[in-house]
Design a protein around this motif. Structure first.
Motif: not given
Length: 633
Positions: A265-278
């Motif tokens: 879940m940390l990794n999925y949310f980290g990927q999601g955060a990346l998509l929000l910024t980039d």
């Protein structure tokens, strides 16, 4: 009311060693899902453009899919549907009495369903190595797009080596599985935390309202496509259940809740955060989440993780095959024991090379992990539906209150059916591939099972009742020679045709004769005290019944030594006896009403290519006398 059996596998504290081992064997498949799951889901949701609403909606769907399907369904409920500690579809079929099912009964339909599910596990064993390793190697193109043409050849080379070393056994690499996967989940979590720190607002997706809002405000075709991609995050859930017998319920639950789920879940949310910024990182958010300097090390790390996931699936296919053979669902195949001191370390050459051919064909034919994603989800979705249905019938068989069973399993089945409906949209985009494997596999299992029933029926007249046999011996006594003869017998009540043929043509009989019948029970293991049972018949003839669980290897000499140690057969030298085994040649005819002639021909072919009886029961070749006969069906 029949009370559900109580087992010790799920109780007590889970040892650290078992938790660590479970990481490498059980969670390799689901642990590599971050390589492709969010990437495919974001592509399906965005149609080329990533929006904050779609990112949060997809993340929420992934989170709650993991909670409902893996945490609630499998870890809390389905793991309780065990057969003396063993899990998986084969265990469920054994609980439902697959070998005692009568044609036309409702249990027969459940059996067919279970056989389809078993065959789908072979499809899973084909696609998991292909999509996992392919998605890992695709990371090379993040920094060097020119590597694109080499992704498939590199993947093929890695998988070819992996399948080639299977004959050496998995024990030589198994020791590093758990520790490496612990590192893998730690890296997943660390990368995820770094991504979340850059855009903490992504944590809002924890609320299920984002998932519900996304589904309600998105057109049906897009929603189904997104759900099909989200389902990739829970593939591997069947492994939790199938591997329960190796580790127990508690270690698997501990590993999931304490290590695996937080890391994922940390990794999925980290990927999601990346998509929000980039939003441009949607091409491959997993690798873009890592710092630039870490891309190639991450490719190496991910490739190793996918190899471990593939290894676990391959060895699982070997174990599945052994259990299916024991339950009479597959013909006897050559099973090589790769470790003399550790049980369960087996290698099945035919299954290995069949999986190799199908897996390499999938890599070459589909070419990318995105194309393989469509093939992957449908097989697992059907498997999960079948598991839920079979588990419900087992719960009813154990005497649980029907209302509670229907309510719980019905709710879980509804979730499974939603994901199945979503994945059916991928039928013509690769979903046909695992279905084809499953249909062929289930057909062969049903044909073998029905053919065996016909052979047993045809051989009935070749056997003789013990009392009649003793009367014939008294009326026309043969020459008795010193020593002990062990005659393998499929029947536990009559004199086998093998002995009758031997006596008819040779007119001699050993002073002592042991009729050995191997009986496979619907339980995983049998205690030594219950394994052997000696029944006197008369005239120096005795029947030895050797009981096995469906996860145990058949070894007749070992059973005889156990009987000798228990003083059931004193003055016995296993190395000095002569074993008589039968070999039936099946002849397909139109004479008897059994199967269609073309199916009988297929069964006869399977029978001809089955492993020899002596080899299967691990009887030393120099001590074997084989007696052949023909059986028309």
């Amino acid at each position: 009311m029949v009370e559900a059996p109580v087992h010790e596998t799920g109780s007590g504290p889970a040892s650290r060693a078992l938790v660590l081992s479970a990481l490498g064997i059980v969670f390799g498949d689901i642990g590599t899902s971050p390589l492709y799951a969010l990437k495919e889901a974001s592509h399906a949701a965005s149609h080329g453009g990533v929006s904050p609403g779609s990112v949060l909606g997809v993340l929420s769907l992934i989170l709650w899919a993991l909670i409902v399907v893996i945490s609630i369904k499998y870890c809390i409920f389905i793991l309780r549907a065990d057969n003396r500690g063993e899990g998986g579809i084969i265990a469920l079929l054994a609980l439902l009495g697959v070998r005692r099912v009568q044609a036309g009964s409702w249990r027969m339909y459940l059996t067919v369903m279970g056989l389809v599910g078993t065959a789908l596990l072979y499809a899973d064993g084909t696609i998991t190595p292909a999509i996992s390793v392919l998605s890992a190697v695709e990371g090379l193109t993040v920094d060097a797009p020119g590597f694109g043409p080499y992704v498939v050849p590199i993947t093929v080379a890695i998988l070819a080596v992996l399948f080639s070393v299977q004959r050496m056994g998995s024990g030589w690499i198994g020791g590093i599985f758990g520790p490496f996967m612990l590192v893998w989940f730690a890296v997943l979590g660390l990368l995820g935390i770094l991504g979340i720190l850059a855009a903490p607002g992504v944590l809002a997706a924890v609320s299920p309202t984002y998932a519900v809002s996304y589904v309600l405000n998105t057109d049906l075709s897009t929603t189904l496509a997104v759900l099909a991609a989200v389902f990739l995050a829970v593939t591997g859930g069947e492994a939790l259940y199938a591997d329960m017998g190796h580790f127990g319920r508690a270690p698997i639950q501990s590993a999931w809740f304490l290590i695996v789920m937080p890391g994922l879940m940390l990794n999925y949310f980290g990927q999601g955060a990346l998509l929000l910024t980039d939003p441009g990182a949607a091409e491959n958010p997993f690798y873009h989440l890592a710092p630039d300097w870490a891309h190639y090390p991450m490719v190496a790390l991910a490739t190793m993780a996918t190899v471990i996931a593939s290894q676990a699936v391959i060895t699982g296919s070997f174990s599945l095959t052994q259990q299916a053979i024991q339950l009479g669902l597959l013909p006897r195949l050559r099973v090589v024991h790769t470790s003399s001191h550790e049980r369960g370390q087996i290698y099945v050459p035919f299954v290995n090379w069949a999986l190799a051919a199908l897996t390499l064909g999938a890599v070459i034919g589909f070419g990318t992990s995105s194309r393989l994603a469509g093939a992957y989800g449908l097989a697992v979705a059907i498997d999960m539906v079948i598991t839920t249905v079979l588990a419900a019938f087992v719960a009813l068989h154990w005497g649980h209150r029907p209302v509670l069973v229907y309510l719980l399993n019905g709710s879980l089945l509804l979730v499974d059916l939603v994901f199945l409906a979503a994945n059916t949209t991928k039928l013509f985009e690769g979903g046909w591939f695992p279905l084809l494997i499953a249909v062929v596999g289930a057909f062969l299992m049903l044909t073998w099972r029905r053919g065996q029933q016909l052979v047993q029926s045809a051989r009935t007249h070749l056997r003789m009742a013990p009392k009649e046999f003793l009367r014939q011996l008294e009326a026309d006594p043969p020459i008795r020679i010193p020593g002990i003869a062990v005659v393998m017998s499929a029947s536990t009540s009559s004199i086998p045709g093998t002995l009758l043929h031997h006596l008819k043509h040779n007119r001699v009989l050993h002073e002592r004769v042991l009729l050995v019948s191997v009986v496979v029970l619907d339980t995983p293991k049998v205690a030594d005290k219950d394994r052997v049972h000696l029944v006197p018949i008369g005239a120096g003839i005795e029947r030895l019944i050797l009981r096995l669980g469906f996860t145990e290897e058949p070894n007749v000499p070992a059973g005889l030594r156990l009987a000798m140690a228990q003083h059931q057969i004193p003055d016995f030298d296993p190395d000095g006896v002569t074993y008589y085994v039968g070999r039936q040649t099946v002849v397909a005819t139109k004479t008897y009403a059994g199967m269609a002639l073309w199916r009988e021909i297929i069964f006869a072919m399977l029978n001809r290519n089955a492993e020899l009886t002596a080899d299967y029961f691990r009887i030393p070749a120099p001590q074997v006398v084989e007696i052949g006969s023909s059986v028309e069906i």
